[in-house]
Design a protein around this motif. Structure first.
Motif, mmCIF file in Angstrom:
data_model
loop_
_atom_site.group_PDB
_atom_site.id
_atom_site.type_symbol
_atom_site.label_atom_id
_atom_site.label_comp_id
_atom_site.label_asym_id
_atom_site.label_seq_id
_atom_site.Cartn_x
_atom_site.Cartn_y
_atom_site.Cartn_z
ATOM 1 N N LEU A 10 0.818 -1.220 0.000
ATOM 2 C CA LEU A 10 0.000 0.000 0.000
ATOM 3 C C LEU A 10 0.853 1.273 0.000
ATOM 4 N N ASP A 11 1.476 1.566 1.148
ATOM 5 C CA ASP A 11 2.270 2.805 1.274
ATOM 6 C C ASP A 11 3.537 2.724 0.423
ATOM 7 N N ILE A 108 -4.585 -5.902 -1.653
ATOM 8 C CA ILE A 108 -3.564 -5.124 -0.937
ATOM 9 C C ILE A 108 -3.094 -5.958 0.243
ATOM 10 N N VAL A 109 -1.781 -6.000 0.446
ATOM 11 C CA VAL A 109 -1.213 -6.592 1.660
ATOM 12 C C VAL A 109 -0.226 -5.586 2.236
ATOM 13 N N SER A 110 -0.507 -5.126 3.449
ATOM 14 C CA SER A 110 0.277 -4.041 4.060
ATOM 15 C C SER A 110 0.632 -4.373 5.499
ATOM 16 N N ASN A 111 1.708 -3.730 5.998
ATOM 17 C CA ASN A 111 2.047 -3.835 7.425
ATOM 18 C C ASN A 111 1.391 -2.725 8.244
ATOM 19 N N LYS A 112 0.614 -1.872 7.589
ATOM 20 C CA LYS A 112 -0.151 -0.856 8.319
ATOM 21 C C LYS A 112 -1.272 -1.556 9.095
ATOM 22 N N PHE A 113 -1.672 -0.984 10.233
ATOM 23 C CA PHE A 113 -2.733 -1.587 11.041
ATOM 24 C C PHE A 113 -4.010 -1.751 10.210
#
Length: 214
Positions: A10-11, A108-113
């Motif tokens: 994502l980011d 989407i696969v993210s490390n954001k909460f």
């Protein structure tokens, strides 16, 4: 290889969220009378989730108590301000629109909460992306493959046809740990040289360049 499923970070990959992240980090640091950080600092710290972001942003040897307060202040502020300056990178919406028209499966696969991932996806990409996986207590964060496997399960696809797209060392390692080919994007938080050294299978300079791979 014929890819029909695309899993995006994502980011730094779909969204340029640097200014909002930096503003919320510095808000928390200022509240605790700690030195603030430049956007360049924050850019080099993101990718491993907000706990790691705060850990790297505070001075070394800061007490755990102060770290916990800083994390709380950051998350509280960022939750309310994550869509102020954040926007999709140029060409991303056109790419997602094309992929949807051609019936590609997208996640989407993210490390954001998880709450942040859900809110951002709903706001910017809900028309194109139905599966958006963030950090959750019940699975290990990237570069472990857990979240990617969750996305693949939710999409109901075969792993052999998946491609992973991201901008950082965490993403390239995640792809390796999941046995997926990786695409490194140069418009995000790391440069082309870094992506090359990390062993990305493909490197692209614009969202449109992805079409030549798939």
């Amino acid at each position: 290889m014929n890819y029909n499923t695309l899993i995006f970070d994502l980011d730094g990959t779909l969204l340029n969220s640097l200014d909002d992240l930096a503003n919320s980090v510095n808000y928390a640091l200022e509240k605790l009378n700690l030195p603030t950080r430049s956007n360049e600092d924050i850019q080099s710290f993101v990718g491993n989730g907000i706990e790691k972001l705060i850990e790297l942003s505070i001075p070394e040897k800061t007490s755990y108590d102060k770290f916990a307060k800083c994390l709380f202040l950051f998350k509280n502020n960022y939750s309310k301000n994550m869509m102020v300056l954040t926007k999709p990178y140029d060409g991303i919406i056109d790419l997602l629109k094309y992929l949807k028209e051609k019936n590609y499966k997208i996640a989407i696969v993210s490390n954001k909460f998880q709450e942040g991932v859900t809110d951002l996806n709903n706001h910017y990409f809900s028309e194109y992306i139905q599966v958006a996986i963030g950090k959750s207590p019940d699975r290990r964060k990237k570069p472990y493959p857990d979240a990617v496997f969750t996305a693949i399960d939710e999409l109901g696809v075969s792993i052999e046809n998946c491609l992973y797209i991201g901008d950082s060392e965490v993403d390239i390692q995640t792809a390796k740990n999941t046995n997926l080919k990786s695409v490194g994007v140069t418009w995000g938080f790391r440069d082309k040289e870094s992506l090359k050294n990390l062993g990305a299978d493909y490197i692209i300079d614009t969202p449109e360049d992805l079409l030549s791979i798939i």
